[in-house]
Design a protein around this motif. Sequence first.
Motif, mmCIF file in Angstrom:
data_model
loop_
_atom_site.group_PDB
_atom_site.id
_atom_site.type_symbol
_atom_site.label_atom_id
_atom_site.label_comp_id
_atom_site.label_asym_id
_atom_site.label_seq_id
_atom_site.Cartn_x
_atom_site.Cartn_y
_atom_site.Cartn_z
ATOM 1 N N THR A 51 5.709 60.593 37.840
ATOM 2 C CA THR A 51 5.322 59.947 36.598
ATOM 3 C C THR A 51 4.209 58.934 37.281
ATOM 4 O OG1 THR A 51 7.545 59.560 35.724
ATOM 5 C CG2 THR A 51 5.448 58.547 34.927
ATOM 6 N N GLU A 54 1.330 61.378 37.783
ATOM 7 C CA GLU A 54 0.349 61.106 36.902
ATOM 8 C C GLU A 54 -0.314 60.730 36.788
ATOM 9 O OE1 GLU A 54 3.924 62.768 33.847
ATOM 10 O OE2 GLU A 54 3.757 64.571 34.461
ATOM 11 N N GLN A 55 -0.037 58.991 36.167
ATOM 12 C CA GLN A 55 -0.388 58.353 36.041
ATOM 13 C C GLN A 55 -1.482 57.682 36.653
ATOM 14 O OE1 GLN A 55 1.935 54.601 36.193
ATOM 15 N NE2 GLN A 55 3.409 55.211 34.313
ATOM 16 N N GLU A 58 -4.522 60.641 35.909
ATOM 17 C CA GLU A 58 -5.250 59.981 34.853
ATOM 18 C C GLU A 58 -5.748 59.407 34.814
ATOM 19 O OE1 GLU A 58 -1.994 58.975 31.310
ATOM 20 O OE2 GLU A 58 -0.890 60.977 31.336
ATOM 21 N N LYS A 59 -5.856 57.416 35.386
ATOM 22 C CA LYS A 59 -6.431 56.953 36.122
ATOM 23 C C LYS A 59 -7.984 57.470 36.763
ATOM 24 C CE LYS A 59 -3.432 53.219 36.344
ATOM 25 N NZ LYS A 59 -2.863 52.339 37.641
#
Length: 65
Positions: A51, A54-55, A58-59
């Motif tokens: 997680t 993934e964050q 995305e950033k």
Amino acid sequence: MKKMQEMFMKDLQELKNKQIEMNNTLEGIHSRITEAEQWINDLEDKMVEITAAEQNIEKRMKTVI
């Protein structure tokens, strides 16, 4: 009277053997539960790592766009 005492001693030994057998079974079950709990904890840790990764992706994607 002696036969009764022998029968009682035999029954008592059988009960002790059953108790040992049950204790061994319970120890095995406890061991497997402990292993399963550790496995679940490891999976939860991996989920947190995924997680977070993934964050971060995305950033980075948002800053590129």
